[in-house]
Design a protein around this motif. Sequence first.
Motif, PDB file in Angstrom:
ATOM      1  N   ALA A  17      -6.883 -31.181 -85.352  1.00 17.71           N
ATOM      2  CA  ALA A  17      -7.300 -31.182 -83.947  1.00 17.71           C
ATOM      3  C   ALA A  17      -7.116 -29.812 -83.322  1.00 17.71           C
ATOM      4  CB  ALA A  17      -6.495 -32.230 -83.171  1.00 17.71           C
ATOM      5  N   ASN A  18      -6.048 -29.116 -83.724  1.00 17.67           N
ATOM      6  CA  ASN A  18      -5.806 -27.766 -83.210  1.00 17.67           C
ATOM      7  C   ASN A  18      -6.911 -26.814 -83.652  1.00 17.67           C
ATOM      8  OD1 ASN A  18      -4.145 -25.892 -81.760  1.00 17.67           O
ATOM      9  ND2 ASN A  18      -3.529 -25.037 -83.738  1.00 17.67           N
ATOM     10  N   GLU A  19      -7.298 -26.913 -84.917  1.00 19.13           N
ATOM     11  CA  GLU A  19      -8.391 -26.072 -85.421  1.00 19.13           C
ATOM     12  C   GLU A  19      -9.690 -26.362 -84.683  1.00 19.13           C
ATOM     13  OE1 GLU A  19      -8.331 -23.620 -87.671  1.00 19.13           O
ATOM     14  OE2 GLU A  19      -6.146 -23.816 -87.777  1.00 19.13           O
ATOM     15  N   ILE A  20      -9.943 -27.643 -84.412  1.00 18.56           N
ATOM     16  CA  ILE A  20     -11.158 -28.032 -83.693  1.00 18.56           C
ATOM     17  C   ILE A  20     -11.142 -27.476 -82.272  1.00 18.56           C
ATOM     18  CG2 ILE A  20     -12.426 -30.004 -82.721  1.00 18.56           C
ATOM     19  CD1 ILE A  20     -11.460 -31.609 -85.192  1.00 18.56           C
ATOM     20  N   CYS A  21      -9.993 -27.594 -81.603  1.00 14.71           N
ATOM     21  CA  CYS A  21      -9.881 -27.062 -80.236  1.00 14.71           C
ATOM     22  C   CYS A  21     -10.095 -25.553 -80.210  1.00 14.71           C
ATOM     23  CB  CYS A  21      -8.511 -27.408 -79.645  1.00 14.71           C
ATOM     24  SG  CYS A  21      -8.339 -29.127 -79.128  1.00 14.71           S
ATOM     25  N   MET A  22      -9.537 -24.849 -81.188  1.00 12.28           N
ATOM     26  CA  MET A  22      -9.702 -23.399 -81.242  1.00 12.28           C
ATOM     27  C   MET A  22     -11.165 -23.041 -81.458  1.00 12.28           C
ATOM     28  SD  MET A  22      -6.866 -22.116 -80.525  1.00 12.28           S
ATOM     29  CE  MET A  22      -7.549 -20.478 -80.732  1.00 12.28           C
ATOM     30  N   LYS A  23     -11.826 -23.808 -82.300  1.00 16.93           N
ATOM     31  CA  LYS A  23     -13.252 -23.548 -82.534  1.00 16.93           C
ATOM     32  C   LYS A  23     -14.062 -23.816 -81.263  1.00 16.93           C
ATOM     33  CE  LYS A  23     -14.930 -22.303 -85.593  1.00 16.93           C
ATOM     34  NZ  LYS A  23     -15.346 -20.921 -85.946  1.00 16.93           N
ATOM     35  N   MET A  24     -13.705 -24.864 -80.530  1.00 16.33           N
ATOM     36  CA  MET A  24     -14.382 -25.143 -79.268  1.00 16.33           C
ATOM     37  C   MET A  24     -14.182 -24.004 -78.267  1.00 16.33           C
ATOM     38  SD  MET A  24     -13.562 -29.230 -78.830  1.00 16.33           S
ATOM     39  CE  MET A  24     -14.468 -29.422 -77.289  1.00 16.33           C
ATOM     40  N   VAL A  25     -12.951 -23.464 -78.234  1.00 24.56           N
ATOM     41  CA  VAL A  25     -12.685 -22.311 -77.361  1.00 24.56           C
ATOM     42  C   VAL A  25     -13.554 -21.127 -77.763  1.00 24.56           C
ATOM     43  CG1 VAL A  25     -10.964 -20.587 -76.702  1.00 24.56           C
ATOM     44  CG2 VAL A  25     -10.337 -23.005 -76.771  1.00 24.56           C
ATOM     45  N   ASN A  26     -13.667 -20.892 -79.067  1.00 28.24           N
ATOM     46  CA  ASN A  26     -14.498 -19.782 -79.557  1.00 28.24           C
ATOM     47  C   ASN A  26     -15.957 -19.967 -79.146  1.00 28.24           C
ATOM     48  OD1 ASN A  26     -12.325 -18.561 -80.790  1.00 28.24           O
ATOM     49  ND2 ASN A  26     -12.666 -19.531 -82.772  1.00 28.24           N
ATOM     50  N   ILE A  27     -16.434 -21.215 -79.213  1.00 33.34           N
ATOM     51  CA  ILE A  27     -17.820 -21.488 -78.813  1.00 33.34           C
ATOM     52  C   ILE A  27     -18.009 -21.221 -77.327  1.00 33.34           C
ATOM     53  CG2 ILE A  27     -19.546 -23.321 -78.534  1.00 33.34           C
ATOM     54  CD1 ILE A  27     -18.381 -24.600 -81.108  1.00 33.34           C
ATOM     55  N   ILE A  28     -17.057 -21.693 -76.513  1.00 36.86           N
ATOM     56  CA  ILE A  28     -17.141 -21.463 -75.063  1.00 36.86           C
ATOM     57  C   ILE A  28     -17.109 -19.972 -74.748  1.00 36.86           C
ATOM     58  CG2 ILE A  28     -15.897 -21.759 -72.874  1.00 36.86           C
ATOM     59  CD1 ILE A  28     -15.038 -24.531 -73.931  1.00 36.86           C
ATOM     60  N   MET A  29     -16.265 -19.228 -75.482  1.00 30.67           N
ATOM     61  CA  MET A  29     -16.134 -17.793 -75.217  1.00 30.67           C
ATOM     62  C   MET A  29     -17.414 -17.027 -75.555  1.00 30.67           C
ATOM     63  SD  MET A  29     -13.324 -17.277 -73.736  1.00 30.67           S
ATOM     64  CE  MET A  29     -13.285 -15.491 -73.798  1.00 30.67           C
ATOM     65  N   LEU A  30     -18.290 -17.609 -76.367  1.00 28.37           N
ATOM     66  CA  LEU A  30     -19.576 -16.965 -76.633  1.00 28.37           C
ATOM     67  C   LEU A  30     -20.412 -16.846 -75.358  1.00 28.37           C
ATOM     68  CD1 LEU A  30     -20.605 -18.668 -80.018  1.00 28.37           C
ATOM     69  CD2 LEU A  30     -19.693 -16.361 -79.692  1.00 28.37           C
ATOM     70  N   PHE A  31     -20.151 -17.752 -74.410  1.00 32.36           N
ATOM     71  CA  PHE A  31     -20.878 -17.739 -73.140  1.00 32.36           C
ATOM     72  C   PHE A  31     -20.136 -16.930 -72.068  1.00 32.36           C
ATOM     73  CE2 PHE A  31     -22.290 -21.485 -75.418  1.00 32.36           C
ATOM     74  CZ  PHE A  31     -23.660 -21.465 -75.224  1.00 32.36           C
ATOM     75  N   ALA A  32     -18.983 -16.352 -72.449  1.00 34.77           N
ATOM     76  CA  ALA A  32     -18.189 -15.591 -71.484  1.00 34.77           C
ATOM     77  C   ALA A  32     -18.960 -14.433 -70.842  1.00 34.77           C
ATOM     78  CB  ALA A  32     -16.912 -15.076 -72.149  1.00 34.77           C
ATOM     79  N   PRO A  33     -19.743 -13.646 -71.599  1.00 29.62           N
ATOM     80  CA  PRO A  33     -20.475 -12.546 -70.946  1.00 29.62           C
ATOM     81  C   PRO A  33     -21.381 -13.011 -69.807  1.00 29.62           C
ATOM     82  CG  PRO A  33     -20.542 -12.316 -73.332  1.00 29.62           C
ATOM     83  CD  PRO A  33     -19.957 -13.659 -73.049  1.00 29.62           C
TER      84      PRO A  33
END
Length: 415
Positions: free
Chosen positions: A184-200
């Motif tokens: 679950a931790n790995e999944i959450c981190m991956k979700m954060v990475n996906i969200i951060m792609l939209f950070a710009p």
Amino acid sequence: MKKKLSLTTKILLGLFLGFIFGLILKQVPNGFIKNTILLDGVLKVLGNGFTSAIKMMVVPLVFVSLVCGTSSMGDVKRLGRIGGKTMIFYLGTTAIAVIVSLVLGSTLKPGVGLDMSSVVSGEVAIGESKSVVDIILDIIPSNPIASLANGEMLQVIFFAMLLGVAMSILGKKADPVRVVFESANEICMKMVNIIMLFAPYGVFALVSNTFATVGTDAIFALLKYVSIVLLGLLIHVTIVYGGMFKLFTKQKIKPFISKFSRVAAITFSTASSNASVPASLEIMEELGVNKSVRSFTIPMGATINMDGTAIMQGIAALFIAQIYNIDLGINDMITIVLTATLASIGTAGVPGVGMIMLSMVLQSVGLPLEGIGLIMGVERIIDMFRTTVNVMGDNICTLIIANSEKELELNKYNC
């Protein structure tokens, strides 16, 4: 073949373009296109959508990260003194770091002079004032499921730590559950990475909206914010770390500093505590720290010791409160100290997650998440410095505990 831009470069580009677009938009007369289509349309969707996505990840990320972090300690009884000393050092210095940041933020007031209260739609409410006793009692949830659903962060942190400690004590019996949480931790981190792609895009929209509303005043407030964070980090390194090292080891700090420069090069380039673990273990071995100590304190520090991040969170919380003209009382300050200290245990040692933890700190005292958009553009600069401070704390703690346990070869350290 063209080299792809890094996410950091894209965020900085989003900040710069948002700054330019916002200043241009400020000169445009109010009308349907400016107000309805741009400010209350496209920019609002992109900016608020990004902050909502960050907010969405706060509870699950903190919960699973804390469970994984505390459950990985091994047999709590076997760890004994070393485990106790490590936890006291890490949590103690983090609490000191938050207090230093709040003192600096309250004294130097980085956000004063910039009024963004008109940017937030609706009223921003700070919770009712509570006594210190009530704040402490409120940490213990009567219904942890309800706390998770309602985003009561201190209660979520308490429940996650208790669950993690219980799993650690049970050892192998808890392995099936531990595997689930690690996944679950790995999944959450991956979700954060996906969200951060939209950070710009989110940063572009939030910064555009800011400068279209308040103009160039935001630049000076932002520079002041960065300067105060760096000052806080410098004070923590020289006075807190330097003072504790001299007090508890009676050794010269120069041998450590000369070795730590190798680790600092990694933390500056990666802004990741986890990436520095191999180098930290290596220099601790070179400085004469026994394996039984360094193999516990360094990985644990990369998970739970985030003093630099805590300093940023404290100053950022006050900065955002000041630019939105929100007064924080002493109980709100206590809540920030508790939340930031406990949140440091759940702050994963990878770049970018500090913003998720900051949003949790802001939520704990009811501050608007829109303020994150203003500071995200300078986040990478601060991240390099604060990560270096985080990792320096891991190494200083290791040396202090090794010396107290007679597990530090002084002739090797001073050679």
